[in-house]
Write an enzyme that holds these catalytic residues in place. Structure first.
Site, PDB file in Angstrom:
ATOM      1  N   ASP A   1      -2.384 -15.657 -31.732  1.00 20.49           N
ATOM      2  CA  ASP A   1      -1.615 -16.839 -32.233  1.00 20.49           C
ATOM      3  C   ASP A   1      -1.623 -17.078 -33.596  1.00 20.49           C
ATOM      4  O   ASP A   1      -2.642 -17.323 -34.184  1.00 20.49           O
ATOM      5  CB  ASP A   1      -2.217 -18.186 -31.213  1.00 20.49           C
ATOM      6  CG  ASP A   1      -1.124 -19.265 -31.519  1.00 20.49           C
ATOM      7  OD1 ASP A   1      -0.315 -19.162 -32.165  1.00 20.49           O
ATOM      8  OD2 ASP A   1      -1.273 -20.122 -30.487  1.00 20.49           O
TER       9      ASP A   1
ATOM     10  N   GLU B   1       2.027 -14.275 -31.945  1.00 17.97           N
ATOM     11  CA  GLU B   1       2.835 -15.381 -31.604  1.00 17.97           C
ATOM     12  C   GLU B   1       3.148 -16.296 -32.765  1.00 17.97           C
ATOM     13  O   GLU B   1       2.210 -16.482 -33.397  1.00 17.97           O
ATOM     14  CB  GLU B   1       1.933 -15.998 -30.389  1.00 17.97           C
ATOM     15  CG  GLU B   1       2.308 -17.387 -30.228  1.00 17.97           C
ATOM     16  CD  GLU B   1       1.489 -18.002 -29.060  1.00 17.97           C
ATOM     17  OE1 GLU B   1       1.129 -17.289 -28.173  1.00 17.97           O
ATOM     18  OE2 GLU B   1       1.324 -19.343 -28.798  1.00 17.97           O
TER      19      GLU B   1
ATOM     20  N   GLU C   1       7.140 -22.477 -28.916  1.00 14.71           N
ATOM     21  CA  GLU C   1       6.568 -24.000 -28.514  1.00 14.71           C
ATOM     22  C   GLU C   1       6.826 -25.017 -29.572  1.00 14.71           C
ATOM     23  O   GLU C   1       6.958 -26.283 -29.406  1.00 14.71           O
ATOM     24  CB  GLU C   1       5.043 -23.855 -28.892  1.00 14.71           C
ATOM     25  CG  GLU C   1       4.244 -23.420 -29.921  1.00 14.71           C
ATOM     26  CD  GLU C   1       3.060 -23.341 -29.992  1.00 14.71           C
ATOM     27  OE1 GLU C   1       2.438 -22.421 -29.462  1.00 14.71           O
ATOM     28  OE2 GLU C   1       2.135 -24.208 -30.527  1.00 14.71           O
TER      29      GLU C   1
ATOM     30  N   ASP D   1       7.359 -25.901 -24.318  1.00 13.30           N
ATOM     31  CA  ASP D   1       6.332 -26.703 -24.117  1.00 13.30           C
ATOM     32  C   ASP D   1       6.987 -27.886 -23.154  1.00 13.30           C
ATOM     33  O   ASP D   1       7.908 -28.386 -23.741  1.00 13.30           O
ATOM     34  CB  ASP D   1       5.455 -27.382 -25.161  1.00 13.30           C
ATOM     35  CG  ASP D   1       4.391 -28.057 -24.706  1.00 13.30           C
ATOM     36  OD1 ASP D   1       3.053 -27.776 -25.004  1.00 13.30           O
ATOM     37  OD2 ASP D   1       4.552 -29.077 -23.976  1.00 13.30           O
TER      38      ASP D   1
ATOM     39  N   HIS E   1       4.048 -22.889 -23.178  1.00 16.00           N
ATOM     40  CA  HIS E   1       2.885 -23.340 -24.028  1.00 16.00           C
ATOM     41  C   HIS E   1       2.100 -24.284 -23.423  1.00 16.00           C
ATOM     42  O   HIS E   1       2.439 -25.274 -22.798  1.00 16.00           O
ATOM     43  CB  HIS E   1       3.509 -24.012 -25.586  1.00 16.00           C
ATOM     44  CG  HIS E   1       2.336 -24.487 -26.149  1.00 16.00           C
ATOM     45  ND1 HIS E   1       2.115 -25.969 -26.335  1.00 16.00           N
ATOM     46  CD2 HIS E   1       1.320 -23.985 -27.020  1.00 16.00           C
ATOM     47  CE1 HIS E   1       1.211 -26.108 -27.197  1.00 16.00           C
ATOM     48  NE2 HIS E   1       0.683 -25.055 -27.489  1.00 16.00           N
TER      49      HIS E   1
ATOM     50  N   GLU F   1      -0.503 -19.992 -19.518  1.00 20.56           N
ATOM     51  CA  GLU F   1      -1.493 -20.431 -20.848  1.00 20.56           C
ATOM     52  C   GLU F   1      -2.308 -21.572 -20.437  1.00 20.56           C
ATOM     53  O   GLU F   1      -1.802 -22.731 -20.101  1.00 20.56           O
ATOM     54  CB  GLU F   1      -0.746 -20.671 -21.891  1.00 20.56           C
ATOM     55  CG  GLU F   1      -1.641 -20.888 -22.993  1.00 20.56           C
ATOM     56  CD  GLU F   1      -1.066 -21.139 -24.381  1.00 20.56           C
ATOM     57  OE1 GLU F   1       0.013 -21.476 -24.425  1.00 20.56           O
ATOM     58  OE2 GLU F   1      -1.735 -21.010 -25.549  1.00 20.56           O
TER      59      GLU F   1
HETATM   60 MG   LIG Z   1       0.771 -21.136 -29.642  1.00 20.52          MG
END
Ligand SMILES: [Mg+2]
Length: 391
Positions: free
Chosen positions: A216, A242, A269, A292, A319, A341
């Site tokens: 990430d 990411e 996200e 998200d 997300h 996740e």
């Molecule tokens: Mg992330």
């Protein structure tokens, strides 16, 4: 008789997404206690070390939608005062007397009403909180779990990956995929590149050869740096890298895609409303879309992103989707969402069920999660529980 909206009210709640004080002692402090994570402010020494140094300390937001028959639903989002004011001072009162089940219409109204100041950004956090409360309310009115109302379940359980710096703890908990927060960005030069490679090498070593690993990069890079790092990391077989770039930089993402055709790319996200996802899908800029559900515009926005992704043959892995009942219901229902996740910020040794936000919320067991089938999102929370979350 049509059930209508009687009241929409937002208020500040605890911001930590951790439910109560864990009973089990920690084995060691969690990675979140002091790990440096590269980010958009890493080039400014004053604010480089900890994200908390420059992020707002606003509390999280709870939103209660009450219907004319006394039923209620509850949603959550982030960014305290401005989002609470957007709900209580603008969007919420304008939804009163509208049909409570009409989530498509209500979402469309909110997006249009927010357009003069912008539905993307802070507006999307307010719309998300209201939309999630309305879907929770709809599930309760129909006495069915939300994942059924949106066409699920599509799978018996959700395969989860863990995000965080405590890779050994992820493996001990039974996760078969793990994602590491990248510690260094362009400001740390060649030494940072080497340290990033060493961190990924450690993650691969700890996760073993048969697990999936990801990195990430949290808006920390530019195209040049992302290409150089990805090139170094090729031997470690990452499934994706990411959020390499600032979220608005679609042309940068196109350049990254062109220069790294072999590398899995994920982002989303910090994209708000469905439009950036449509752009990314139509131009094949990423392999994984990561809305998200509490930020992008709620479940209604996530379902639109899923339709876009499905038509384009792209995966949607929201997300931190497994950290709330909202994301869990979407994940069980959406065919194009094959993973979930789970962000793991609590200390190694503390059982996950001691760190949940809502009493009814499921947590991953051996890396897999089955959401509650109670009506709505199955929060398992009473109005007293919600009152206790207020700050
Ligand atoms: Mg992330």
């Amino acid at each position: 008789m049509t059930v209508t909206i009687a009241k929409v009210q937002a208020f500040a709640i605890r911001s930590d997404l951790v439910g109560g004080t864990p009973r089990t002692p920690a084995r060691r402090p969690p990675w979140t206690a002091d790990a440096e994570v590269a980010g958009p402010m890493s080039g400014y020494p004053r604010y480089k070390k900890l994200r908390a140094a420059w992020r707002p300390s606003w509390p999280a937001v709870g939103c209660l939608a009450t219907a004319s028959d006394g039923s209620w639903g509850f949603g959550v989002s982030r960014y305290g005062a401005p989002v609470i004011e957007t709900i209580n001072g603008h969007l919420g009162p304008l939804l009163v007397d509208e049909p409570a089940m009409a989530t498509e219409k209500l979402w469309d109204m909110m997006v249009r009403m927010a357009s003069p100041y912008g539905a993307p950004g802070l507006g999307a956090y307010a719309i998300s909180a209201i939309d999630l409360a309305l879907w929770d309310l709809k599930g309760k009115l129909l006495s069915r779990p939300v994942y059924e109302i949106i066409g699920g379940p599509s799978r018996p359980h959700i395969e989860c990956y863990a995000t965080g710096g405590d890779t050994d703890w992820h493996m001990e908990l039974g996760f078969r995929a793990t994602k590491y927060p990248c510690p260094h960005g362009p400001a740390d030069g060649i030494a940072g590149l080497e340290a990033n490679e060493a961190a990924v090498a450690r993650m691969r070593e700890t996760a073993g050869p048969h697990s999936e690993i990801m990195l990430d990069c949290w808006m920390a890079f530019d195209v040049e740096y992302a290409v150089r790092l990805a090139d170094r990391l090729r031997p470690y077989r990452l499934r994706w890298i990411e959020d390499c770039l600032m979220p608005e930089d679609m042309e940068g993402l196109a350049s990254l895609r062109a220069r790294l055709p072999w590398m899995g790319l994920a982002s989303g996200e910090h994209w708000y409303m469905p439009q950036p996802f449509a752009t990314a899908a139509s131009r094949r800029l990423v392999d994984v879309l990561q809305p998200d559900i509490g930020w992008v515009g709620g479940l209604t926005a996530c379902l639109r992103v899923a339709a876009i992704a499905d038509a384009a043959g792209i995966e949607v892995i929201p997300h931190a989707g497994m950290n709330t009942p909202y994301g869990q219901h979407f994940g069980l229902a959406a065919p194009c969402s094959r993973w979930g996740e789970y962000f793991l910020g609590s200390a190694p040794g503390i059982p996950l069920e001691e760190t949940r936000l809502f009493p009814g919320m499921a947590v991953p067991v051996d890396g897999r999660l089955v959401p509650s089938d109670a009506p709505g999102f199955g929060l398992g929370a009473t109005l007293d529980d919600i009152a206790a979350m207020r700050v």
